[in-house]
Design an enzyme around this catalytic site. Structure first.
Site, short mmCIF file in Angstrom:
data_model
loop_
_atom_site.label_atom_id
_atom_site.label_comp_id
_atom_site.label_asym_id
_atom_site.label_seq_id
_atom_site.Cartn_x
_atom_site.Cartn_y
_atom_site.Cartn_z
N CYS A 1 13.22 11.21 6.78
CA CYS A 1 13.16 10.85 8.21
C CYS A 1 14.50 11.13 8.85
CB CYS A 1 12.85 9.38 8.37
SG CYS A 1 11.28 8.94 7.66
N GLY B 1 1.78 5.34 13.19
CA GLY B 1 2.59 4.18 13.60
C GLY B 1 2.05 3.55 14.87
N LYS C 1 0.85 -1.20 0.00
CA LYS C 1 0.00 0.00 0.00
C LYS C 1 0.89 1.25 0.00
CE LYS C 1 -2.44 3.32 2.60
NZ LYS C 1 -1.97 4.31 1.67
N GLU D 1 9.05 2.60 11.31
CA GLU D 1 10.09 3.64 11.21
C GLU D 1 9.35 4.96 11.13
OE1 GLU D 1 11.99 6.38 10.46
OE2 GLU D 1 12.34 5.72 8.39
N GLU E 1 9.19 17.05 14.81
CA GLU E 1 9.56 16.80 13.41
C GLU E 1 8.63 17.59 12.50
OE1 GLU E 1 8.57 13.01 11.54
OE2 GLU E 1 10.59 12.94 10.71
N GLY F 1 6.28 6.05 8.39
CA GLY F 1 5.41 7.23 8.35
C GLY F 1 5.45 7.96 9.67
C1 UN1 Z 1 13.66 8.01 5.06
O1 UN1 Z 1 13.70 9.23 5.00
O2 UN1 Z 1 12.66 7.44 5.56
O3 UN1 Z 1 19.54 7.71 4.83
C2 UN1 Z 1 14.70 7.11 4.51
C3 UN1 Z 1 18.84 8.30 4.01
C4 UN1 Z 1 18.16 7.52 2.93
C5 UN1 Z 1 16.93 6.86 3.46
C6 UN1 Z 1 15.98 7.79 4.14
N1 UN1 Z 1 19.07 6.53 2.41
O4 UN1 Z 1 18.69 9.52 4.07
#
Ligand code: UN1
Length: 489
Positions: free
Chosen positions: A273, A222, A164, A239, A373, A217
């Site tokens: 993230c 989460g 999804k 994550e 965030e 997300g």
């Molecule tokens: C994310 O933002 O969920 O390390 C992953 C990094 C990328 C992956 C980010 N290789 O910034």
């Protein structure tokens, strides 16, 4: 599609030149579509789990080959659909290629253990077995790479997938699944179910035949996924983001530091993230670092992400833009000091998109901008007295994904590796740029620490351990009971 539920709806063929044009149209999957897809996945499981893992690996390698072949088109699609600059769109695809190649190798390892028995003529071993059909719920910020991590691990493990994607990036998802289809995954093994979180996401997580869920997300969603999955007692990989800091010590190489901060904070317009959303600077170099950083930020080329000279594109959606602008307002109201940016960009090059000026605030430790965030091109700068103070600021947030220290002092670097509460620590590099052969994940509100995507740990999300005892003594031997006599001679 390789199977089961195809995304209903069609991809429009119109050429795209400017922001605001329709790229493709999809209809949202219904509850019935979710049922159909899970049924297809369940039906495919037995054959897929019995396919030798190295053969599954061959299909992953074939998918990697096709991805490489289509890298340009897929990379452009990433840029068109969510706005990151083209070099990063291509990098997004490369990350999926890298992981598929890596995961294919896992098909020839997937090691278990042989373990001594306490009894003679008896042998013990462990095997990894796939849990069954799994749900992969992915975000829009890495619309090929993250589906690549999750699906690569699930497929090599022997699990059919129910994928999804984010509602913002169904086209990337459809093109990715077309690649898997062409690679030859058997019917029912790969199922794309594009649609809303409430119908598709919740429907998949609650379905009794879905045996694990991997979600990337926001924290609130989460938590909701975790609770629903706990009721079924299935495996969950989460994550959920970060408030990642770079610590700049007074002995840091300043050029290297500034290059790293710019890339970490404004790469992908801060929508990672792992983005560097805090910079904690030793008081002795604070004024110099902040001065030079503001200067560089004001020169950053923001614009059309397809133009090779552009260094930062727009944010991904009106919602995203609204959220970032709200945080900029919060920053102003809570008396954080706006050092540069802090506004929507105006003018013919910007009016049809969600372009924001790269922004830097000097913030207090308790400020919301220092804590929350916001997933956009906004960097919060904080001043630290010394190493210990810097680490305590870095750790004073609820997240724990990525972290970094710039220093030339080995003692500080090695301390930071253990002192920073985060799943990842970089030394003399920004908080972004994780490589696929290493575990990826965090601690605290970033998510449970028992799973890690990527690296050799990726299999944990989708397999369980089976313990085997083989007794070839030809008689009944009793563990714990007969053992005493053997030891006693
Ligand atoms: C994310 O933002 O969920 O390390 C992953 C990094 C990328 C992956 C980010 N290789 O910034």
């Amino acid at each position: 599609m390789a199977a089961g539920a195809a995304p209903r709806g069609s991809v429009s063929k119109r050429g795209i030149r400017q922001t605001g044009e329709v790229l493709a149209t999809f209809s949202s999957a219904t509850k019935q579509d979710v049922q159909t897809a899970v049924k297809a996945a369940k039906g495919a499981f037995d054959k897929w789990r019995k396919t030798p893992a190295p053969r599954r690996g061959d299909l992953l390698l074939e998918a990697a080959r096709i991805l490489r072949h289509r890298k340009e088109d897929l990379g452009r699609t990433v840029t068109l659909e969510m706005g990151k600059i083209l070099s990063e769109g291509l990098g997004d695809v490369q990350e999926a290629i890298d992981f598929y190649q890596y995961a294919a190798g896992e098909g020839r390892r997937m090691f278990g253990e042989t373990v001594p028995s306490e009894l003679p003529n008896k042998m013990c071993l462990t095997l990894r077995l796939p849990v069954g059909p799994v749900a992969l719920i992915t975000p829009w910020n890495f619309p090929i790479a993250i589906p690549g991590w999750k699906s690569g691990a699930a497929l090599i493990a022997g699990c059919p997938i129910l994928f999804k994607p984010s509602s913002l990036t169904p086209l990337c998802a459809a093109k990715f699944v077309e690649v898997l289809d062409e690679a030859g995954f058997p019917p029912g093994v790969v199922n794309l179910v594009a649609g809303s979180g409430s119908v598709v996401g919740d429907g998949l997580v609650a379905h009794p035949d879905v045996r694990a869920v991997s979600f990337t997300g926001g924290v609130e969603t989460g938590r909701h996924v975790y609770e629903a999955a706990a009721r079924k007692m299935i495996k969950v990989g989460l994550e959920l983001g970060g408030k990642n800091a770079i610590i700049a010590m007074d002995d840091a190489n300043l050029e290297l530091l500034l290059d790293g901060v710019m890339f970490g904070a404004f790469g992908t317009a801060g929508q990672r993230c792992t983005a560097t959303s805090r910079l904690i600077v030793h008081q002795r170099i604070y004024e110099q670092v902040v001065g030079e950083l503001v200067e560089r930020t004001e020169k950053l080329r923001v614009g059309n992400p397809l133009d090779e000279k552009t260094e930062m594109g727009p944010v991904a959606s009106p919602d995203q833009e609204k959220k970032v602008l709200e945080y900029i307002d919060i920053g102003k109201k809570e008396r954080s000091k706006l050092l540069t940016g802090g506004r929507k960009l105006k003018g013919p090059a910007y009016d049809r998109g969600f372009f924001l000026a790269p922004t830097i605030f000097a913030v207090g430790r308790k400020a919301r901008l220092a804590q929350e965030e916001l997933f956009g091109p906004v960097l919060s700068v904080l001043r630290a007295k010394d190493y210990a103070d810097a680490v305590s600021i870095a750790n004073a947030v609820k997240y724990g994904l990525s972290s970094s220290i710039y220093t030339n002092d080995l003692r500080q670097a090695f301390r930071a590796m253990q002192d920073l509460e985060a799943g990842i620590t970089y030394v003399n590099a920004p908080t972004i740029g994780a490589e696929v052969q290493l575990p990826f994940g965090g601690t605290k509100d970033t998510g449970p620490t028992d799973t890690r995507e990527a690296g050799p740990t990726a299999l944990e999300e989708f397999t369980y351990w089976k313990t085997i005892y083989v007794d070839y003594s030809g008689r009944l031997q009793k563990a714990q009971i007969d053992t005493q006599r053997i030891v006693g001679g």
